[in-house]
Design an enzyme around this catalytic site. Structure first.
Site, PDB file in Angstrom:
ATOM      1  N   HIS A  73      -9.294   3.691  -1.870  1.00  0.00           N
ATOM      2  CA  HIS A  73      -7.906   3.207  -1.796  1.00  0.00           C
ATOM      3  C   HIS A  73      -7.382   2.429  -2.725  1.00  0.00           C
ATOM      4  O   HIS A  73      -7.261   1.224  -2.461  1.00  0.00           O
ATOM      5  CB  HIS A  73      -7.635   2.568  -0.284  1.00  0.00           C
ATOM      6  CG  HIS A  73      -6.328   1.998   0.027  1.00  0.00           C
ATOM      7  ND1 HIS A  73      -5.065   2.792  -0.334  1.00  0.00           N
ATOM      8  CD2 HIS A  73      -5.978   0.893   0.712  1.00  0.00           C
ATOM      9  CE1 HIS A  73      -4.090   2.047   0.114  1.00  0.00           C
ATOM     10  NE2 HIS A  73      -4.561   0.673   0.663  1.00  0.00           N
TER      11      HIS A  73
ATOM     12  N   CYS B 146       0.859  -1.266  -0.213  1.00  0.00           N
ATOM     13  CA  CYS B 146      -0.277   0.101  -0.165  1.00  0.00           C
ATOM     14  C   CYS B 146       0.840   1.367   0.089  1.00  0.00           C
ATOM     15  O   CYS B 146       0.218   2.227  -0.161  1.00  0.00           O
ATOM     16  CB  CYS B 146      -1.017   0.104   1.218  1.00  0.00           C
ATOM     17  SG  CYS B 146      -2.053  -1.350   1.219  1.00  0.00           S
TER      18      CYS B 146
ATOM     19  N   CYS C  57       0.512   2.497   6.587  1.00  0.00           N
ATOM     20  CA  CYS C  57       0.810   1.173   6.998  1.00  0.00           C
ATOM     21  C   CYS C  57       0.620   0.294   5.409  1.00  0.00           C
ATOM     22  O   CYS C  57       0.322   0.752   4.563  1.00  0.00           O
ATOM     23  CB  CYS C  57      -0.177   0.676   7.894  1.00  0.00           C
ATOM     24  SG  CYS C  57      -1.778   0.527   7.489  1.00  0.00           S
TER      25      CYS C  57
END
Lengths: 436, 749
Positions: free
Chosen positions: A394, A104, A424
């Protein structure tokens, strides 16, 4: 209004180190997967973001020295998606490009790669970005099937071919789906988030409230025209997309009705308090300050310090921001009070709240971070005030650039000086970037 | 055999209890005494008052729960970390004089648990850690079970391993809960069931994942979370938003349907009974009693079932088999402690020399305990084979899902395979498992001593070479010790550690610590030819050869030795050990002990070796071994050899029973001799070593317990009888004579 408290440091300029700036950054609207971008390929989205960046900055294509892109779930046909997108976006075919991956935070990695290249004097102008298309992911044949097919390629006679084909059994046709799961632990991200929330005793109610906050703030920012990094995208065969489509402020009652999505039947993470599967792409233009000024640009932000940390992929998978924040602050010589804008990646409401609790816990700081005391949680009035990944969406590798640009725009609007970005990532690798 | 008592933990009882009120005044935790078990009872109240402190008697508490309108449901959770309840109080059972007394205990337990079962207010069991025996019976008497998905959470009814049966309603509730076949499986094997498996079987209703660190330690927060989830479900059960009824799968529905037909049930009983009889040879009464008890409940109803359970429990508790198994259990606990204390330097890096079966096996049980392990061999091919053995061993755990492939890889990163002595300067211990030849051992010892640091322990894995002889060329004999592993290392639980006069205490402490870390049951003996285990086996195998020479065929010997309780037949044992190894050992021990180790002709072994009949590893020994063939046939090539060494049988000592006693008395006499000479430091270690290392019948509890139960005098009489026929090989040792002369003298009090 009370005057803001004096900062620990007036500037983060380091002698002998080049100042590196963000000239501009854009993203195409982030859409829920399966909507308008469903029929495109990842490099189409990346190309749109790159074109948007070219349009907005009018940077001459030949000055761009290098292009770095991040992506997580890779389309095998365009494994160097940076290069495919750049060629189609009208960049010079003399500009090299490569693709990075780090779950990510892949576009954070793309940006810091660019920072490194500029700092090392290799380049002056780097375009960094990230792209993710969750509407279409590579689904493979089973390993047995692949092996048969590959052997078939080498079979010479019809007899050999037939004998190979005769070995195919029904189970060969079962496909392999990519899962949003850790390879090392086989645990899905949502399951991990639910356990993390439980470890920090974050209730379902708190998570729903936080998710509602994210959607409400995002809606306000969208309506108020604050999401300046969004560039419209004319989707081939479809209408022009102008805004994110995942922002949906609901009510606590509505959210309370949802069943847990991962830890059934008593978990706390639901579809409503998690970020959703998203398609999108983003891009930023990085330069040395010298070059930017020489070209007449007014930098939007200075990228100062960054740090990557990693932890146990099982129990601390999503705790990166907790570990990285105090480290990067110490590196920069700042304190929490110096920061005017915090932008944290919101994978799950439970994950954000767990991080806030961890940062506010002396016990955790002493027992797991090797610190004497806690760093303290960021004040909510400075925290993700224009929504976050929960509401804006996202697209894994595209989020990092969005965080940086939101920080830059928000600092400008609030008249702040320092911003902090944290995220994270799978594998327990998170990072921090400090803005101006 | 090695599975018999594996992983069986019975711990003490909860020594503390909690009395807290959480800030909402909503939930009150009560300490409660449940028989001899302390538990915490959490009552979910709808008002914030609790009239009085409840009495410590569990029944009183249950009455109170029923009487108190405000209490809607309850949660049972342990206040001791790591265990829900790890079983009943063994002392309590042992203290009983008669079977009636034990049956009485069982009835009290039954009543107590019935009270929970019949509670109109739901009771939820929240399980973290071992839930064994009586603990499992308590859990299944509750209305709902929630267990943590931790490695330490295991459910089992290990009573059968102690020669008992689940005596507090377990035999009656389990079949209803998981179906007859699964219930038999649980109760007859006593095996450990992990939480996720238990959920699939229907033994628990919900699983709770263990948590990582939060604002508390992972352990503390996981327990708290378990409690929170359990309270939620208790509330849900009380207000009927949660149903305790399990949705059974199609398979179980079908099974249940079939089991309801008496004819089918009878067939199941018959099949299970036959299987049990075949496996236990009728030597273990508990499994048959379990079947009988289950049968009574299902065929004759509730009252008959519970009565049969308590009666049978009482009867089993006073059997000598149960006492023997209990003795082994206690001995095992004794041998899991390091009586030499903590070593000065913890072993972190271990080097193993020789990547053969033993060496690789030692490496395997070391790497998975986190020891950095160097596996060294002299040839690439041998090294490859050894590394593959370690991989295969770990991979089989991945296939059984007790390990993930990631954990396997990460464990394997602790292993370094090499052909040279690189890195030995960092080794804390070297275990050599090279060929059993004193010259090679000496060569290796000298090579190793040139490269290892001063504190490094040198351990020799040998089954017969005296350690002092190996240590003779050492520059630092105080650091030399014997560590005798048994094959296959990853499955055999015993480790025999051998100290010489020069071995230092710290070296011994270090070796025991490593053995315990590797998960072994450790006995420590003095050095001498054959140490303890090999030495006991010697005379018995010599007798086996004599019996063969007297015309008893290998199949028959196997049949009568397994009928006595040996898990492996005596002739098969020789094939397993390897005829060449047996020859080697027999010669060495024969030289050391002389006539006492005689009996069968060693020339018979030598001829077998000459013909290549080396046992299983060569595919031929007394039997023929073929890949994939289950029923092996007798090796016809042996006929000629046996004919050549044929001796006249002595009819007065050749009944089946006499043959059994000839084998066993020689074994026992030698074991007693080891204790007499101080090779063994205690009868407990003698029993443990014989059962776990050599397969001495577990139902007899080991040679020393066998002397106690058979009677030293009776045993000496037998020895004298055979002595009269065969001579000094059967002469009883002084220690046995002493015990025979004094009937009150026992090895185990």
């Amino acid at each position: 209004l009370a005057a803001p408290p004096p900062k620990s440091k007036k500037t983060l300029t380091k002698s002998g180190v080049k100042n590196i700036v963000v000239v501009e950054g854009v993203r195409i609207p982030f859409l829920q997967s399966g909507t308008s971008y469903a029929d495109l390929m990842p490099h189409d989205l990346a190309r749109a973001a790159l074109q948007g960046l070219l349009n907005r900055t009018s940077v001459p294509r030949e000055v761009v020295d290098y292009i770095v892109y991040g992506t997580v779930i890779q389309e095998v046909k365009t494994s160097n998606v940076a290069r495919e997108a750049a060629l189609g976006a009208g960049f010079s075919d003399k500009t090299p490009a490569h693709t990075v991956t780090m779950a990510c935070i892949s576009s954070n990695q793309a940006m810091t790669t660019g920072v490194g290249m500029i700092a090392a004097g290799q380049c002056d102008v780097v375009v960094a970005g990230g792209v993710e298309l969750m509407s279409d992911v590579p689904i493979r044949h089973s390993r047995k099937m692949r092996k048969t097919m590959l052997t078939l390629n080498r079979a010479k006679t019809l007899g050999q071919k037939l004998s190979l084909l005769s070995k195919i059994r029904p189970d060969y046709f079962a496909p392999e789906l990519p899962a949003v799961a850790e390879f090392s632990t086989s645990e899905t991200m949502g399951h991990s988030a639910d356990r993390l929330a439980a470890a920090f005793a974050v209730s379902r109610l708190e998570q729903d409230e936080y998710a509602l906050r994210s959607h409400t703030l995002a809606k306000k920012a969208q309506d108020g025209g604050l999401l300046l990094d969004v560039v419209p995208f004319k989707v081939p065969g479809k209408d022009t997309v102008t805004k994110d489509n995942g922002i949906r402020p609901s009510s606590m009652e509505q959210m309370g009705k949802l069943k847990p999505a991962f830890v059934k039947p008593y978990g706390t993470v639901t579809a409503a308090n998690s970020s959703f599967l998203t398609d999108g792409a983003s891009a930023v233009l990085l330069m040395s300050e010298e070059k930017a000024l020489a070209m007449g640009y007014k930098p939007k932000a200075y990228l100062r310090d960054f740090v990557y940390v990693s932890q146990d992929p099982k129990d601390q998978l999503l705790l990166g921001p907790t570990y990285a924040t105090p480290k990067v602050l110490e590196k920069a010589g700042l304190t929490m009070a110096d920061i005017d804008v915090f932008e944290f990646h919101e994978a799950f409401a439970g994950q954000i709240l767990a991080n806030l609790k961890a940062m506010d816990s002396d016990w955790f700081a002493q027992n797991y971070m090797g610190r004497k005391s806690k760093v303290g949680a960021p004040p909510l009035e400075k925290f993700n005030t224009w929504g976050g990944s929960l509401s804006l969406g996202h697209p894994f590798a595209a989020t990092g650039c969005r965080l940086v640009m939101t920080t830059a725009h928000s600092l400008k609007k609030e008249g702040g000086q320092y911003g902090l970005v944290a995220a994270c990532a799978a594998g327990g690798l998170p990072k921090c970037v400090l803005g101006p | 055999l090695d599975d018999l008592l594996q992983g069986f933990i019975l711990e003490g009882f909860f020594s503390h209890c909690i009395m807290t009120q959480d800030e909402l005044n909503f939930i009150v935790k009560l300490p409660c005494l449940l028989g001899s078990w302390f538990m915490v009872l959490i009552c979910c109240f709808q008002v914030n008052t609790l009239s009085k402190q409840l009495s410590s008697e569990f029944t009183d508490i249950m009455n109170e729960i029923w009487a108190n309108e405000a209490v809607k449901s309850a949660v049972l959770i342990s206040s001791k970390p790591g265990s829900f309840i790890a079983g009943a109080d063994l002392d309590m059972i042992e203290a009983c004089k008669t079977s009636q007394e034990v049956a009485q205990l069982s009835q009290e337990g039954q009543k107590m648990l019935e009270k929970i079962e019949q509670s109109p207010k739901p009771v939820v069991a929240a399980i973290s850690g071992s839930c064994l025996g009586g603990g499992l019976e308590l859990a299944i008497a509750c209305h709902y079970r929630i267990a943590t998905k931790e490695k330490k959470t295991v459910l089992a009814t290990p009573e059968v391993l102690l020669g008992l049966l689940p005596g507090a309603g377990g035999t009656q509730r389990l079949p209803k809960m998981v179906g007859l076949p699964a219930a038999f499986d649980i109760m007859l094997t006593g095996r450990n069931i992990r939480a996720d498996r238990a959920k699939k079987m229907g033994l628990v209703d919900q699983l709770v994942d263990p948590l990582g660190p939060g604002v508390k330690s992972p352990e503390a927060r996981t327990i708290e979370y378990l409690e929170e989830v359990a309270i939620d479900f208790a509330r849900g059960l009380a207000n009927r938003t949660v149903s305790a009824k399990r949705s059974k799968g199609l398979m179980q529905k079908l099974t249940d349907y079939a089991m309801a037909v008496p004819f089918v049930r009878q067939q199941v009983y018959k099949t299970v009974e036959n299987k049990v009889r075949k496996q236990t040879k009728g030597l273990y009464p508990a499994p048959l009693k379990i079947i009988e008890t289950v049968k009574a409940g299902l065929d004759q109803g509730h009252d008959a079932g519970y009565l049969a359970e308590s009666q049978n429990f009482g009867q089993l508790a006073v059997t000598k088999e149960s006492k023997a198994l209990l003795g082994l259990y206690r001995g095992q606990v004794y041998c899991k402690k390091n009586k030499f204390g903590t070593p000065q330097q913890e072993v972190k890096t271990l080097a193993v020399l020789g990547a053969g079966l033993m060496g690789a096996g030692i490496a395997q049980v070391s790497v998975d305990k986190g020891l950095k392990t160097i596996l060294k061999d002299t040839a690439q091919q041998g090294l490859d084979r050894g590394q593959q053995q370690v991989f295969k061993g770990l991979n089989s755990k991945v296939k059984k899902k007790s390990l993930t492939s990631f954990e396997r890889d990460s464990i394997l990163s602790n292993l370094t395979g090499q052909l040279d002595y690189k890195g030995f300067e960092k080794a804390d211990m070297v275990i050599e498992a090279v060929f059993e030849d004193i010259n090679i051992k000496h060569k290796v010892l000298k090579e190793v001593e040139a490269v290892i640091p001063a504190h490094c322990v040198f351990a020799s894995n040998t089954s017969a070479l005296p350690i002092s002889q190996i240590a003779a060329v050492s520059k630092r004999p105080e650091k030399v010790i014997g560590m005798h592993y048994f094959s296959p290392v990853d499955r055999m639980q015993l480790l025999e550690i051998i100290t010489t006069d020069k071995t230092s205490q710290d070296t011994a402490a270090s070796a025991v610590a490593v053995g315990l870390k590797q998960g072994k049951i450790v006995i420590v003996v003095k050095d001498g030819p054959g140490f303890y285990t090999t030495r006991c086996l010697g005379p018995m195998l010599a007798e086996v050869v004599r019996v063969l020479q007297e015309g008893t065929d290998p199949k028959k010997i196997d049949a009568i030795s397994t009928a006595f309780g040996f898990p492996v037949g005596a002739a098969t044992l020789i094939d397993e050990v390897g005829v060449d190894v047996a020859t080697h050992v027999a010669e060495d021990l024969g030289k050391a002990f002389g006539e006492r180790f005689g009996g069968g002709s060693i020339e018979l072994f030598k001829l077998m070796v000459e013909k290549g009949f080396l046992g299983r590893k060569a595919g031929k020994g007394f039997y023929i071994y073929q890949e994939g063939v289950k029923n092996r046939s007798v090796n016809s090539g042996m006929d000629e050899i046996l004919a050549r060494f044929k001796l006249p049988a002595k009819p007065e000592v050749c009944t089946d029973e006499d043959i059994q006693m000839r084998l066993v008395t020689r074994f026992v006499n030698e074991a007693a001799m080891c204790l007499q000479e101080g090779i063994l430091s205690s009868p407990v270690e003698g029993d443990i070593g014989a059962v776990f290392g050599l397969g001495f019948p577990p139902c007899l509890g080991g040679p020393f317990r066998y002397v106690d139960s058979y009677g030293a005098k009776q045993l000496v009489d037998k020895l004298r009888k055979y002595e009269a026929v065969y001579g000094s090989q059967f002469t009883p040792c002084q220690l046995l004579l002493d015990y025979a002369n004094n009937p009150s003298k026992k090895f185990h009090q």
